[in-house]
Enzyme design. Structure first.
Site, PDB file in Angstrom:
ATOM      1  N   MET A  57       0.807  -1.211   0.000  1.00 11.80           N
ATOM      2  CA  MET A  57       0.000   0.000   0.000  1.00 11.80           C
ATOM      3  C   MET A  57       0.846   1.269   0.000  1.00 11.80           C
ATOM      4  O   MET A  57       0.345   2.353  -0.267  1.00 11.80           O
ATOM      5  CB  MET A  57      -0.996  -0.001   1.158  1.00 11.80           C
ATOM      6  CG  MET A  57      -0.413   0.198   2.525  1.00 11.80           C
ATOM      7  SD  MET A  57      -1.655   0.179   3.827  1.00 11.80           S
ATOM      8  CE  MET A  57      -2.332   1.812   3.700  1.00 11.80           C
ATOM      9  N   THR A  96      -1.970  -8.397   3.920  1.00 10.87           N
ATOM     10  CA  THR A  96      -1.737  -8.326   2.479  1.00 10.87           C
ATOM     11  C   THR A  96      -1.353  -6.930   2.004  1.00 10.87           C
ATOM     12  O   THR A  96      -0.647  -6.806   1.009  1.00 10.87           O
ATOM     13  CB  THR A  96      -2.965  -8.821   1.687  1.00 10.87           C
ATOM     14  OG1 THR A  96      -4.107  -8.048   2.061  1.00 10.87           O
ATOM     15  CG2 THR A  96      -3.228 -10.287   1.952  1.00 10.87           C
ATOM     16  N   CYS A  97      -1.782  -5.897   2.698  1.00 12.83           N
ATOM     17  CA  CYS A  97      -1.419  -4.533   2.295  1.00 12.83           C
ATOM     18  C   CYS A  97       0.082  -4.294   2.433  1.00 12.83           C
ATOM     19  O   CYS A  97       0.627  -3.379   1.822  1.00 12.83           O
ATOM     20  CB  CYS A  97      -2.162  -3.503   3.136  1.00 12.83           C
ATOM     21  SG  CYS A  97      -3.932  -3.493   2.858  1.00 12.83           S
ATOM     22  N   PHE A  98       0.726  -5.103   3.273  1.00 14.32           N
ATOM     23  CA  PHE A  98       2.154  -4.926   3.541  1.00 14.32           C
ATOM     24  C   PHE A  98       2.988  -6.119   3.071  1.00 14.32           C
ATOM     25  O   PHE A  98       4.183  -6.178   3.356  1.00 14.32           O
ATOM     26  CB  PHE A  98       2.388  -4.714   5.043  1.00 14.32           C
ATOM     27  CG  PHE A  98       1.576  -3.586   5.615  1.00 14.32           C
ATOM     28  CD1 PHE A  98       1.851  -2.276   5.283  1.00 14.32           C
ATOM     29  CD2 PHE A  98       0.508  -3.849   6.454  1.00 14.32           C
ATOM     30  CE1 PHE A  98       1.090  -1.235   5.798  1.00 14.32           C
ATOM     31  CE2 PHE A  98      -0.268  -2.817   6.974  1.00 14.32           C
ATOM     32  CZ  PHE A  98       0.025  -1.501   6.637  1.00 14.32           C
TER      33      PHE A  98
END
EC number: 2.3.2.26
Length: 190
Positions: free
Chosen positions: A134, A156-158
């Site tokens: 992100m 999941t963003c990282f």
């Protein structure tokens, strides 16, 4: 600047603790669909000229992604070379077991793992050095988590996997496989 009412007379309604969940839902809908409705409609019109909607309706989003892209070739050595460790090192016993277990996974299980840990089952064109989070380019990271009775969890963003300090390779294999097979399909819990 343009003011958009997310609901009738929305510009005159304050966001309060009581309606904050509704506001977040409406804002998310606006950002992800309503604000790009014209682009979505044009894309779907072109897609439906080639593939009738009745045929697409047979598949969920993950199945459609696999049909379009195929099963990815996931190079574990490339992932390993592009991984950062937090409270683990590449020499830690659990990390060694983790890489061994991933190497033994089938391509389908590797795709599940990738979906679980990064939110996509596709490898970037330039390999794992091209993973994006992100905040832009963001390598896969392996974080030590506590509680050997817990399953691994992902952010999941990282591109982050929280891996508990399991007592054996067998326990790690069992817990990782359970997590990726039950939790690879999106916003779910295993």
């Amino acid at each position: 600047m343009k003011v958009v009412d997310l609901k009738p007379n929305g510009r005159n309604l304050p966001v309060t603790n009581d309606n904050k969940h509704e506001y977040i839902q409406l804002m998310s809908e606006h950002k992800m669909t309503n604000s790009v409705r014209q682009q979505i409609d044009h894309f779907l019109k072109g897609l439906h000229e080639m593939v009738p909607p009745s045929l697409l309706a047979l598949f969920d989003d993950k199945e459609l992604e696999l049909l379009i892209s195929g099963l990815p070739e996931i190079d574990i050595e490339d992932l390993k070379a592009n991984t950062e460790y937090h409270n683990y090192t590449s020499a830690t016993e659990q990390v060694q077991w983790f890489w061994k277990v991933l190497t033994e996974f089938s391509q389908e299980q590797r795709a599940w793992f990738l979906q679980f840990a990064t939110g996509t089952s596709r490898v970037p064109v330039e390999g794992f050095k091209g993973l994006v989070g992100m905040r832009g380019p963001q390598k896969f990271s392996l974080h030590r988590a506590f509680g050997a009775d817990r399953l691994p969890s992902a952010h999941t963003c990282f591109n982050q996997l929280d891996l508990p300090e399991y007592p054996s390779e067998e326990v790690l294999r069992e817990k990782l496989l359970q997590a990726v097979s039950e939790g690879h399909s999106g916003f779910g819990f295993a």
